[in-house]
Design an enzyme around this catalytic site. Structure first.
Site, PDB file in Angstrom:
ATOM      1  N   LYS A 136       6.828   5.791   3.319  1.00  0.00           N
ATOM      2  CA  LYS A 136       6.492   5.217   4.627  1.00  0.00           C
ATOM      3  C   LYS A 136       7.524   5.577   5.680  1.00  0.00           C
ATOM      4  O   LYS A 136       7.178   5.838   6.833  1.00  0.00           O
ATOM      5  CB  LYS A 136       6.375   3.693   4.531  1.00  0.00           C
ATOM      6  CG  LYS A 136       5.104   3.237   3.844  1.00  0.00           C
ATOM      7  CD  LYS A 136       4.905   1.759   4.054  1.00  0.00           C
ATOM      8  CE  LYS A 136       3.649   1.293   3.337  1.00  0.00           C
ATOM      9  NZ  LYS A 136       3.475  -0.156   3.447  1.00  0.00           N
ATOM     10  N   LYS A 145      -4.571   6.656  -2.891  1.00  0.00           N
ATOM     11  CA  LYS A 145      -5.268   5.398  -3.190  1.00  0.00           C
ATOM     12  C   LYS A 145      -6.069   4.876  -1.991  1.00  0.00           C
ATOM     13  O   LYS A 145      -5.798   5.254  -0.853  1.00  0.00           O
ATOM     14  CB  LYS A 145      -4.278   4.344  -3.683  1.00  0.00           C
ATOM     15  CG  LYS A 145      -3.475   3.696  -2.593  1.00  0.00           C
ATOM     16  CD  LYS A 145      -2.838   2.389  -3.065  1.00  0.00           C
ATOM     17  CE  LYS A 145      -2.092   1.757  -1.899  1.00  0.00           C
ATOM     18  NZ  LYS A 145      -1.662   0.397  -2.078  1.00  0.00           N
ATOM     19  N   LYS A 152      -5.677  -0.261   2.341  1.00  0.00           N
ATOM     20  CA  LYS A 152      -6.243  -0.885   3.532  1.00  0.00           C
ATOM     21  C   LYS A 152      -5.470  -0.528   4.781  1.00  0.00           C
ATOM     22  O   LYS A 152      -5.969  -0.641   5.882  1.00  0.00           O
ATOM     23  CB  LYS A 152      -6.303  -2.404   3.374  1.00  0.00           C
ATOM     24  CG  LYS A 152      -4.948  -3.063   3.171  1.00  0.00           C
ATOM     25  CD  LYS A 152      -5.124  -4.541   3.023  1.00  0.00           C
ATOM     26  CE  LYS A 152      -4.058  -5.255   2.223  1.00  0.00           C
ATOM     27  NZ  LYS A 152      -2.947  -4.533   1.667  1.00  0.00           N
TER      28      LYS A 152
END
Ligand code: TRP
Length: 331
Positions: free
Chosen positions: A112, A197, A200
């Site tokens: 990230k 993956k 969300k």
């Protein structure tokens, strides 16, 4: 009795991946454990660029979806992280047990932070310390088991390390938790990019099935899922990730085995059609309950208020003990 704790971050609308990988099992857990806790971890949503109104909205929505997914507030504790001060109280103490090196080694942080820097943005300090807060979430409740998707295994491992280290230095205080993983569909992949993956927080909509997607949207997304150029339905996660993902989703919905299911299908089209139906049927009752709960916001608020009160009662003695053990003078 086994104490269970898990959390979901309100950084996006909940996906099929969240449900199959985690939330669905939580609903099973609470039948066996009267002291399972499930938390919407809103503080964790502040570690990256965020919109305050959106976090608030997604927090309420996630809590409502947890109840819609079958978590029974009579059998388990459902609450919002920021409603219980013990999490941040303990997090600071655990920062005094963790090392900066082990924080920088966390895969999720590295990924990230790299993405953020590529965009020319800055990285919030809380993104680095986030796994310590997560350890605090877990350890504050004397948690034995943490049911999470695969991507969280490293963070739970850190919580274990910190618990062991604290206990060795300051005397036995914390239960050493362990992650528990689902069998099939531990990691539902993005339908458009089966190598990553179905998260969300990603904004690539077409590969992500959201729990509140209408049947038509589900159909479009599943029918357009990336498969492979090779013909024949074969279950091979490495070589044929797109097809494997569909087989796993179908198996997870229907309770079968992806390998066995691969033998049933001759074409991708038929597999996609059945997967669509299975997902639509899986989501139908959940969406109906969600709708009913949205019509009764006072009920959901009441559940969260009671949940926070119960959670506080459980966490406070543990955090007080840790404060004393590490050398802080009792008030
Ligand atoms: N880090 C988890 C995620 O991104 C969410 C989380 C925060 C969590 N605290 C937790 C999960 C404690 C389990 C236990 O999904």
């Amino acid at each position: 009795m086994t104490r269970v704790f898990s959390g979901v971050k309100p950084t996006g609308h909940l996906t099929l991946g969240n449900y199959l990988g985690a939330v669905r099992r939580w609903a099973d857990v609470d039948q066996r454990h009267s002291d399972a806790l499930f938390c919407v971890v809103d503080l964790h949503a502040l570690t990256v660029d965020h919109d305050p109104a959106r976090v608030r909205r997604l927090t309420r929505q996630a809590a409502t979806l947890l109840l819609a997914a079958g978590l029974d507030p009579e059998l388990c504790t459902v609450f919002v992280q920021s409603h219980v001060d013990e999490h941040t109280r303990l997090s600071y103490v655990m920062e005094c047990v963790a090392n900066d090196g082990e924080m920088r080694r966390m895969i999720q942080y590295k990924e990230k932070a790299a993405r953020e820097r590529e965009r020319g943005g800055s990285v919030r300090l809380s993104l680095l310390t986030y796994p310590v807060l997560m350890a605090a979430d877990i350890l504050a409740y004397g948690t034995d088991e943490v049911p999470v998707g695969d991507d969280q295994a490293q963070h739970v491992e850190l919580a274990r390390d910190l618990a062991v280290r604290f206990n060795q230095r300051y005397g036995h205080t914390f239960v050493v938790p362990r992650a528990t993983r689902p069998g099939v569909a531990a990691r539902v992949m993005n339908l458009q990019e089966p190598a990553s993956k179905m998260g969300k927080s990603d904004d690539s909509g077409p590969g992500i099935v959201y729990l509140l997607d209408e049947p038509d949207a589900v159909r479009k997304k599943v029918m357009r899922a990336v498969t492979d150029s090779a013909a024949g339905v074969v279950y091979d996660r490495e070589e044929r990730p797109g097809v494997a993902n569909l087989l796993e989703i179908l198996a997870a919905c229907e309770g079968g085995d992806p390998e066995d299911l691969s033998g049933v299908y001759e074409s991708y089209g038929a597999l996609k059609k059945d997967t669509t139906e299975a997902v639509v049927e899986l989501l139908r009752p959940l969406q109906a309950r969600h709708k009913a709960l949205c019509a009764d916001p006072a009920y959901v608020e009441g559940v969260l208020r009671d949940g926070a009160e119960k959670a506080r009662g459980m966490a406070k003695p543990m955090v007080d003990t840790a404060y004393r053990a590490i050398g802080l003078l009792p008030a």
